[in-house]
Design an enzyme around this catalytic site. Structure first.
Site, mmCIF file in Angstrom:
data_model
loop_
_atom_site.group_PDB
_atom_site.id
_atom_site.type_symbol
_atom_site.label_atom_id
_atom_site.label_comp_id
_atom_site.label_asym_id
_atom_site.label_seq_id
_atom_site.Cartn_x
_atom_site.Cartn_y
_atom_site.Cartn_z
ATOM 1 N NE ARG A 108 -3.724 2.042 2.748
ATOM 2 C CZ ARG A 108 -4.959 2.156 2.289
ATOM 3 N NH1 ARG A 108 -5.460 1.193 1.521
ATOM 4 N NH2 ARG A 108 -5.718 3.188 2.590
ATOM 5 C CG HIS A 135 -8.193 1.245 -3.444
ATOM 6 N ND1 HIS A 135 -7.646 0.044 -3.033
ATOM 7 C CD2 HIS A 135 -8.725 1.827 -2.321
ATOM 8 C CE1 HIS A 135 -7.833 -0.097 -1.730
ATOM 9 N NE2 HIS A 135 -8.485 0.972 -1.281
ATOM 10 C CD GLN A 138 -13.431 0.169 -1.426
ATOM 11 O OE1 GLN A 138 -12.773 0.162 -0.385
ATOM 12 N NE2 GLN A 138 -14.718 -0.176 -1.461
ATOM 13 C CG ASP A 230 -12.851 8.226 -2.021
ATOM 14 O OD1 ASP A 230 -12.985 8.150 -0.782
ATOM 15 O OD2 ASP A 230 -11.796 7.904 -2.608
ATOM 16 C CB CYS A 269 -13.984 3.356 -0.793
ATOM 17 S SG CYS A 269 -13.135 4.937 -0.789
ATOM 18 N NE ARG A 297 -10.819 -3.390 0.308
ATOM 19 C CZ ARG A 297 -9.932 -2.491 0.759
ATOM 20 N NH1 ARG A 297 -10.351 -1.320 1.209
ATOM 21 N NH2 ARG A 297 -8.641 -2.747 0.727
#
Length: 313
Positions: A108, A135, A138, A230, A269, A297
């Site tokens: 990450r 991502h 996600q 987001d 998310c 997730r």
């Protein structure tokens, strides 16, 4: 050949479909089980995942850790600042060393070039836990959440409101693979990277689906099956007053949500800033699927791991 999961295109449409089917099956079988209990087949028993975090995390950290536990494996969690990586060791050398110790690496990070360098020099699978460009983990959870609601992906319309960021890039990539439309409602100067949009539209050629950019938020959400947003200020960015001002007309509130289909679902998310990108009545309301989305997730990433290990076609 080592399987890296750097973006959704790493797996392609068939791979994504296989992961979603596996995630649905494993989630259903586990209903009511203690969360720490391993799946009956424990397919990753004896395997260890190294997780490297250069960015803060709640969902990615816990979901990958629990994913490995439920698959029968173990994890090692590392922050870049406490590794030699944070003291000047190259990404390539880190990849070579970790490949001798563990069975897979999740990274990450900020710069997608670091992810690509890690994969280029790793002899074990490397998984994208987030970069500033994309991502994909996600988005797999988002797709899983939609399918659970009995919605077939092809032909749906997704409305995105806000910044053209990494999460949006992966949704756009998914649209090209799974044949659905995305209407991106965003102000000028905050568009997504056009390469993601162009590539998706090439894949959508010959279908009725399309990725478009709309300056009018009402037009973006019109007849949408999914409404997604987001945070406007991403990790590492200063609190930008000018950006917040530009984004306010794209806030997902009750009146904007009402312009979508009657049965539309809201996705985010997380983490969320209530009162900025979304109002409390929407994110906490009956159309919101954010808690299922967050849980998914875990289930989606279990299938990512199995795909990376060659256990899913």
């Amino acid at each position: 050949m080592t399987r890296h999961f750097l973006d959704l295109s790493s797996a392609g449409a068939d791979g994504v479909a296989a992961m979603l089917a596996d995630a649905l099956d494993r989630k259903e079988v586990r209903a009511g089980w203690p969360k720490g209990r391993a799946d009956a087949d424990a397919p990753l028993a004896g395997h260890t995942l190294a997780m490297i975090f250069e960015k803060s995390s709640t969902r990615t950290r816990v979901s990958f850790d629990m994913a490995m536990r439920q698959l029968g494996g173990t994890t090692i969690v590392m922050d870049a600042g406490s590794m030699q990586l944070g003291r000047g060791e190259t990404v390539a050398d880190t990849a070579r060393v970790l490949s001798r110790y563990v069975d897979a690496i999740m990274l990450r990070t900020d710069d997608p070039a670091k992810l690509e360098e890690m994969a280029a020099h790793s002899s074990v699978p490397v998984i994208n836990g987030l970069t500033d460009a994309s991502h994909p983990c996600q988005t797999l959870a988002d797709l899983l959440t939609v399918i659970e609601r009995g919605i077939a992906l092809p032909g749906t319309k997704w409305a995105w409101l806000g910044d053209g960021n990494n999460v949006l890039h992966s949704i756009v990539e998914a649209a090209g693979l799974m044949k659905f439309s995305v209407a991106i409602g965003c102000p000028k100067d905050y568009d997504p990277d056009p390469r993601w949009v162009d590539e998706a539209n090439v894949r959508l050629a010959g279908t009725n689906a399309r990725v478009t950019i709309e300056r009018d938020p009402a037009r973006a959400v019109a007849d949408a099956d999914l409404v997604v947003t987001d945070t406007w200020i991403s990790m590492g960015q200063d609190h930008a007053e000018a950006k917040l001002a530009a984004m306010m007309s794209y806030q997902v509130g009750g009146s904007l949500m009402a312009r979508a289909k009657a049965g539309a679902t809201f996705l985010h998310c997380l983490p969320a800033h209530r009162g900025e990108e979304v109002t409390a009545d929407v994110i906490d309301g009956p159309k919101s699927a954010i808690w299922d989305e967050a849980e998914n997730r875990l289930h989606a990433q279990k299938s990512v791991l199995l795909w990376a290990f060659g256990m899913l076609s």
